[in-house]
Motif scaffolding. Structure first.
Motif, PDB file in Angstrom:
ATOM      1  N   ASN B 173      10.251   0.380  32.204  1.00  0.00           N
ATOM      2  CA  ASN B 173       9.215   1.079  31.510  1.00  0.00           C
ATOM      3  C   ASN B 173       7.823   0.512  31.600  1.00  0.00           C
ATOM      4  O   ASN B 173       6.824   1.167  31.068  1.00  0.00           O
ATOM      5  CB  ASN B 173       9.763   1.711  30.234  1.00  0.00           C
ATOM      6  CG  ASN B 173       9.976   0.636  29.352  1.00  0.00           C
ATOM      7  OD1 ASN B 173       9.381  -0.360  29.379  1.00  0.00           O
ATOM      8  ND2 ASN B 173      11.041   0.850  28.330  1.00  0.00           N
ATOM      9  N   ARG B 174       7.804  -0.772  31.963  1.00  0.00           N
ATOM     10  CA  ARG B 174       6.525  -1.377  32.185  1.00  0.00           C
ATOM     11  C   ARG B 174       5.998  -1.933  30.888  1.00  0.00           C
ATOM     12  O   ARG B 174       4.930  -2.366  30.897  1.00  0.00           O
ATOM     13  CB  ARG B 174       5.650  -0.840  32.955  1.00  0.00           C
ATOM     14  CG  ARG B 174       6.112  -0.432  34.470  1.00  0.00           C
ATOM     15  CD  ARG B 174       5.142  -0.207  35.492  1.00  0.00           C
ATOM     16  NE  ARG B 174       5.811  -0.614  36.772  1.00  0.00           N
ATOM     17  CZ  ARG B 174       5.560  -1.597  37.572  1.00  0.00           C
ATOM     18  NH1 ARG B 174       4.669  -2.416  37.268  1.00  0.00           N
ATOM     19  NH2 ARG B 174       6.240  -1.776  38.851  1.00  0.00           N
ATOM     20  N   LEU B 175       6.814  -1.766  29.591  1.00  0.00           N
ATOM     21  CA  LEU B 175       6.229  -1.956  28.292  1.00  0.00           C
ATOM     22  C   LEU B 175       7.188  -2.822  27.780  1.00  0.00           C
ATOM     23  O   LEU B 175       8.309  -2.837  27.898  1.00  0.00           O
ATOM     24  CB  LEU B 175       5.945  -1.017  27.618  1.00  0.00           C
ATOM     25  CG  LEU B 175       4.774  -0.229  27.659  1.00  0.00           C
ATOM     26  CD1 LEU B 175       4.592   0.963  26.535  1.00  0.00           C
ATOM     27  CD2 LEU B 175       3.539  -1.113  27.194  1.00  0.00           C
ATOM     28  N   GLN B 176       6.836  -4.022  26.873  1.00  0.00           N
ATOM     29  CA  GLN B 176       7.710  -4.715  26.230  1.00  0.00           C
ATOM     30  C   GLN B 176       7.178  -4.645  24.744  1.00  0.00           C
ATOM     31  O   GLN B 176       6.627  -3.378  24.558  1.00  0.00           O
ATOM     32  CB  GLN B 176       7.671  -6.132  26.552  1.00  0.00           C
ATOM     33  CG  GLN B 176       6.365  -6.861  26.886  1.00  0.00           C
ATOM     34  CD  GLN B 176       6.443  -8.280  27.701  1.00  0.00           C
ATOM     35  OE1 GLN B 176       6.469  -8.315  29.083  1.00  0.00           O
ATOM     36  NE2 GLN B 176       6.758  -9.147  26.764  1.00  0.00           N
ATOM     37  N   GLN B 177       7.491  -5.431  23.793  1.00  0.00           N
ATOM     38  CA  GLN B 177       7.043  -5.069  22.466  1.00  0.00           C
ATOM     39  C   GLN B 177       5.761  -4.763  22.189  1.00  0.00           C
ATOM     40  O   GLN B 177       5.167  -4.025  21.730  1.00  0.00           O
ATOM     41  CB  GLN B 177       7.439  -6.298  21.502  1.00  0.00           C
ATOM     42  CG  GLN B 177       7.370  -5.964  20.261  1.00  0.00           C
ATOM     43  CD  GLN B 177       8.359  -6.943  19.431  1.00  0.00           C
ATOM     44  OE1 GLN B 177       9.591  -6.552  18.990  1.00  0.00           O
ATOM     45  NE2 GLN B 177       7.989  -8.050  18.710  1.00  0.00           N
ATOM     46  N   GLY B 178       4.908  -5.632  22.672  1.00  0.00           N
ATOM     47  CA  GLY B 178       3.408  -5.752  22.305  1.00  0.00           C
ATOM     48  C   GLY B 178       2.379  -5.369  23.351  1.00  0.00           C
ATOM     49  O   GLY B 178       1.526  -4.892  23.160  1.00  0.00           O
ATOM     50  N   ALA B 179       2.778  -5.207  24.626  1.00  0.00           N
ATOM     51  CA  ALA B 179       2.052  -5.035  25.630  1.00  0.00           C
ATOM     52  C   ALA B 179       2.596  -4.711  27.021  1.00  0.00           C
ATOM     53  O   ALA B 179       4.103  -4.729  26.987  1.00  0.00           O
ATOM     54  CB  ALA B 179       0.984  -6.171  26.045  1.00  0.00           C
ATOM     55  N   LEU B 180       1.950  -4.419  28.072  1.00  0.00           N
ATOM     56  CA  LEU B 180       2.499  -4.176  29.428  1.00  0.00           C
ATOM     57  C   LEU B 180       3.357  -5.505  29.926  1.00  0.00           C
ATOM     58  O   LEU B 180       2.692  -6.573  29.822  1.00  0.00           O
ATOM     59  CB  LEU B 180       1.224  -3.893  30.485  1.00  0.00           C
ATOM     60  CG  LEU B 180       0.930  -2.514  30.166  1.00  0.00           C
ATOM     61  CD1 LEU B 180      -0.571  -2.410  30.928  1.00  0.00           C
ATOM     62  CD2 LEU B 180       1.826  -1.487  30.268  1.00  0.00           C
ATOM     63  N   THR B 181       4.254  -5.245  30.689  1.00  0.00           N
ATOM     64  CA  THR B 181       5.084  -6.741  31.201  1.00  0.00           C
ATOM     65  C   THR B 181       4.087  -7.078  32.167  1.00  0.00           C
ATOM     66  O   THR B 181       4.153  -8.537  32.134  1.00  0.00           O
ATOM     67  CB  THR B 181       6.463  -6.207  31.857  1.00  0.00           C
ATOM     68  OG1 THR B 181       5.951  -5.266  33.002  1.00  0.00           O
ATOM     69  CG2 THR B 181       7.308  -5.475  30.863  1.00  0.00           C
ATOM     70  N   GLU B 182       3.343  -6.568  32.913  1.00  0.00           N
ATOM     71  CA  GLU B 182       2.554  -7.063  33.976  1.00  0.00           C
ATOM     72  C   GLU B 182       1.470  -7.889  33.496  1.00  0.00           C
ATOM     73  O   GLU B 182       0.878  -8.570  34.179  1.00  0.00           O
ATOM     74  CB  GLU B 182       2.304  -6.212  35.046  1.00  0.00           C
ATOM     75  CG  GLU B 182       3.528  -5.436  35.720  1.00  0.00           C
ATOM     76  CD  GLU B 182       4.614  -6.308  36.068  1.00  0.00           C
ATOM     77  OE1 GLU B 182       4.184  -6.941  37.209  1.00  0.00           O
ATOM     78  OE2 GLU B 182       5.638  -6.420  35.375  1.00  0.00           O
ATOM     79  N   GLU B 183       1.081  -7.496  32.361  1.00  0.00           N
ATOM     80  CA  GLU B 183       0.011  -8.234  31.788  1.00  0.00           C
ATOM     81  C   GLU B 183       0.579  -9.489  30.892  1.00  0.00           C
ATOM     82  O   GLU B 183      -0.414 -10.639  30.579  1.00  0.00           O
ATOM     83  CB  GLU B 183      -0.817  -7.403  30.650  1.00  0.00           C
ATOM     84  CG  GLU B 183      -1.766  -6.474  31.317  1.00  0.00           C
ATOM     85  CD  GLU B 183      -2.195  -5.751  30.275  1.00  0.00           C
ATOM     86  OE1 GLU B 183      -2.134  -5.733  28.856  1.00  0.00           O
ATOM     87  OE2 GLU B 183      -3.344  -4.572  30.957  1.00  0.00           O
ATOM     88  N   THR B 184       1.721  -9.495  30.559  1.00  0.00           N
ATOM     89  CA  THR B 184       2.132 -10.587  29.857  1.00  0.00           C
ATOM     90  C   THR B 184       2.849 -11.534  30.564  1.00  0.00           C
ATOM     91  O   THR B 184       2.509 -12.880  30.316  1.00  0.00           O
ATOM     92  CB  THR B 184       3.525  -9.833  28.810  1.00  0.00           C
ATOM     93  OG1 THR B 184       2.883  -8.744  28.029  1.00  0.00           O
ATOM     94  CG2 THR B 184       3.830 -11.036  27.897  1.00  0.00           C
TER      95      THR B 184
END
Ligand SMILES: Cc1ncc(C[n+]2csc(CCOP(=O)(O)OP(=O)(O)O)c2C)c(N)n1
Ligand SMILES: [Mg+2]
Lengths: 312, 266
Positions: B173-184
């Motif tokens: 889903n491209r999101l983790q807890q706090g932000a986008l996976t690709e930004e993290t």
């Protein structure tokens, strides 16, 4: 058991870290997708280049922290305590403690603060695990004030340290003028009949128990043992000599935890009847408040335990 | 009940359970709903009367924070009653905030700390091979969860062992807890990563039941990963793709709107 003026210790933790980072650009924060739960939002806004979020990867997080320390920085590594300590235990031992890396490990939301989320999210083993590691200072602040003092101390002290930062709100119980000193406990209430030794946000509960007991004429000493490693042996020995029994109170496993630490001092010096209260098993599904009761950590229950030890 | 009908009912149960309990990871639950509905309806060989039947297929929901999606799906498949579902997170409930094996038969292993399911699923698949069993092993992981190194140790070993009995479904889903996976800590190209470790990889729409069925049931000589492209909060317009809905609890008004939306779909 709630009260006005109760503070979530993550707030003073984060505010102090931001204040210190503003004065010292060696201070960096490292986290595991936990900007929100570690209250690092403001830090991230003010010092974006000094916030290192490695993603959901705690072993990497602690290793990265050790590397940052090697580069001359002062990393505060922040993650929910079960994952920081349990997942990255060997990194804590080898990369931080054995390597004497100047890393501040900040275990957020410890004990059973995650309530219904269950035993995987409870950090009740952390103190026992970490106490076995040589060279790591272990600090369990009792309230917001002591959290602030501990963060200030940690930023200055050139040694590996673990800070246990509670999310369960409590009112301040320590003195505003106190500075934190490792190896020094504080006596929060005088008394020569019996002693309660506690650490962390359950110190507040121990004080309430002492009040119940004192109202019955049982003068109960209350010691806040925020420094678990090194422990303040002199203060423990004095309590063992001057009072008839010691009950320890912690939101963690007493085997190897505060209970174990105090018992080690007592047995080697001045044996005295003891009881160790804490979390003895994986928790049932329950709220935080119910878990205090389940584990015998309500004020009345603590008072009962002390009476029982004295009657022995 | 076909998988589409089941998914709609599961979404309703998720909203009901989380609103009643006052806690839960709602965005994560709605993201994984279609994957679980297809698994329970068309893939897994299970027996609700005998949750520990030795020949059952094994399923691990490694992203254990999606416990309510799992319990809701189990309810519709006869493992739990609706009454028990409503005990979620209540005192002494078998339905803990994260699935606990010791509390609830049918849960293969405790999950909640991320990055545990894949290694355990690899052990199951190796075990099935040693004991000559026909059952298959399925593990569902989050995408942010794949940042944990433990997964890659397991993925490497599964590839090395050519564990054809193992299927991993990634809730991408491209999101983790706090932000986008690709930004993290970016994961792309995720299929190529698995392939480099000796797996067959397929990327599909994780809300398209036909695509899910086909991809999960496909057989091969290697372990298989189905990268299911999903939407966190799927089905509720104001929750979709919003990190804050990772574990927010809807207000009464939001609950009513959300229930209307998930009930209207198809
Ligand atoms: C080892 C570990 N670290 C951190 C967490 C806290 N946590 C719970 S859910 C979550 C995000 C998970 O993201 P993802 O895997 O993408 O799942 P999604 O909710 O998006 O489906 C985090 C960081 C955890 N449960 N376990
Ligand atoms: Mg995700």
């Amino acid at each position: 058991m709630t009260t006005e003026n109760a503070i979530d210790c993550r707030k003073p933790f984060a505010a102090t870290l931001v204040e210190l980072a503003g004065k010292d650009d060696r201070i960096v924060a490292v986290c595991n997708d936990s900007v929100g739960s570690s209250f690092l939002g403001e830090f991230k806004e003010l010092f974006p280049e000094r916030l290192i979020n490695v993603g959901i990867a705690e072993q990497n997080m602690v290793g990265v922290g050790a590397g940052l320390a090697n580069a001359g920085l002062i990393p505060f590594v922040c993650a929910a305590s079960p994952f920081l300590t349990g997942r990255a235990l060997e990194q804590i031992k080898a990369d931080v403690a054995y390597s004497a890396a100047n890393v501040k490990l900040c275990g957020m939301s410890p004990g059973f603060a995650y309530g219904e989320l269950g035993a995987t999210h409870h950090s009740i083993e952390d103190i026992a695990w970490l106490r076995a590691i040589d060279g790591l200072k272990i600090v369990v602040p009792a309230d917001a004030r002591q959290t602030t003092a501990a963060v200030r101390w940690a930023a200055d002290a050139p040694s590996p340290a673990f800070l246990r930062i509670s999310r369960t709100p409590v009112p301040d119980v320590t003195d505003a003028s106190e500075i934190f000193e490792p190896g020094r406990a504080q006596t929060l209430r005088l008394g020569n009949d019996a002693t309660l030794i506690a650490c962390g946000t359950v110190v507040w509960r121990a004080l309430q128990a002492a009040k119940i007991l004192s109202d019955e004429g049982l003068k109960t000493r209350v010691i806040n043992m925020a420094s678990l490693a090194p422990i303040d042996a002199d203060t423990v020995i004095r309590a063992a000599e001057e009072t008839a029994a010691i009950v320890t109170v912690e939101e963690s496993v007493p085997r190897g935890g505060l209970g174990g630490a105090v018992a080690e001092v007592v047995v080697a010096n001045t044996p005295v009847p003891m009881r160790m209260l804490g979390t003895e098993a994986f928790a049932p599904t329950a709220s935080v408040e119910d878990l205090y009761e389940h584990f015998g950590l309500g004020a009345e229950q603590i008072a009962d335990s002390l009476r029982e030890v004295l009657a022995r | 009940m076909n998988s589409e009908e089941q998914a709609r009912s599961v979404r309703q149960l998720i909203l009901e359970t989380i609103s009643f309990a006052g806690l839960g990871h709602i965005g994560s639950d709605l993201s994984i709903t279609d994957i679980l509905a297809v698994l329970y309806t068309d893939v897994l060989h299970l027996d609700p009367e005998r949750p520990q039947w030795p020949d059952r297929d094994r399923l691990i929901v490694s992203k254990g924070h999606a416990a309510v999606a799992l319990y809701s799906t189990m309810t519709l498949n006869g493992f739990l009653t609706h009454d028990e579902l409503m005990t979620f997170a209540q005192r002494d409930s078998r339905l803990n905030g994260h699935p606990a094996r010791a509390k609830l038969p049918g849960i293969e292993t405790c999950t909640g700390p991320l990055g545990h399911g894949l290694p355990v699923s690899v052990g199951m698949a190796v075990g099935a091979r040693i004991v000559n069993a026909d059952w298959k092993t399925y593990v569902v992981t989050g995408d942010g969860e794949l940042q944990e190194g433990s997964n890659w140790e397991a993925i490497m070993f599964a590839g090395h062992q050519q564990l054809s009995g193992l299927t991993c479904i990634v809730d991408r889903n491209r999101l983790q807890q706090g932000a986008l996976t690709e930004e993290t800590n970016s994961l792309d190209p995720l299929d190529a990563k698995f392939e480099a470790f000796g797996w067959d990889a397929t990327v599909i729409n994780g809300h398209d039941h036909d695509a899910l069925r086909e991809a999960i049931l496909a057989a091969g000589a290697k372990p298989r990963v189905v990268i299911a492209e999903t939407t966190k909060g799927k089905g509720v317009s104001f929750m979709e793709n919003q990190a804050v809905w990772h574990h927010k609890v809807p207000s009464a008004d939001q609950f009513a709107q959300a229930l209307a939306e998930v009930s209207a779909t198809r």
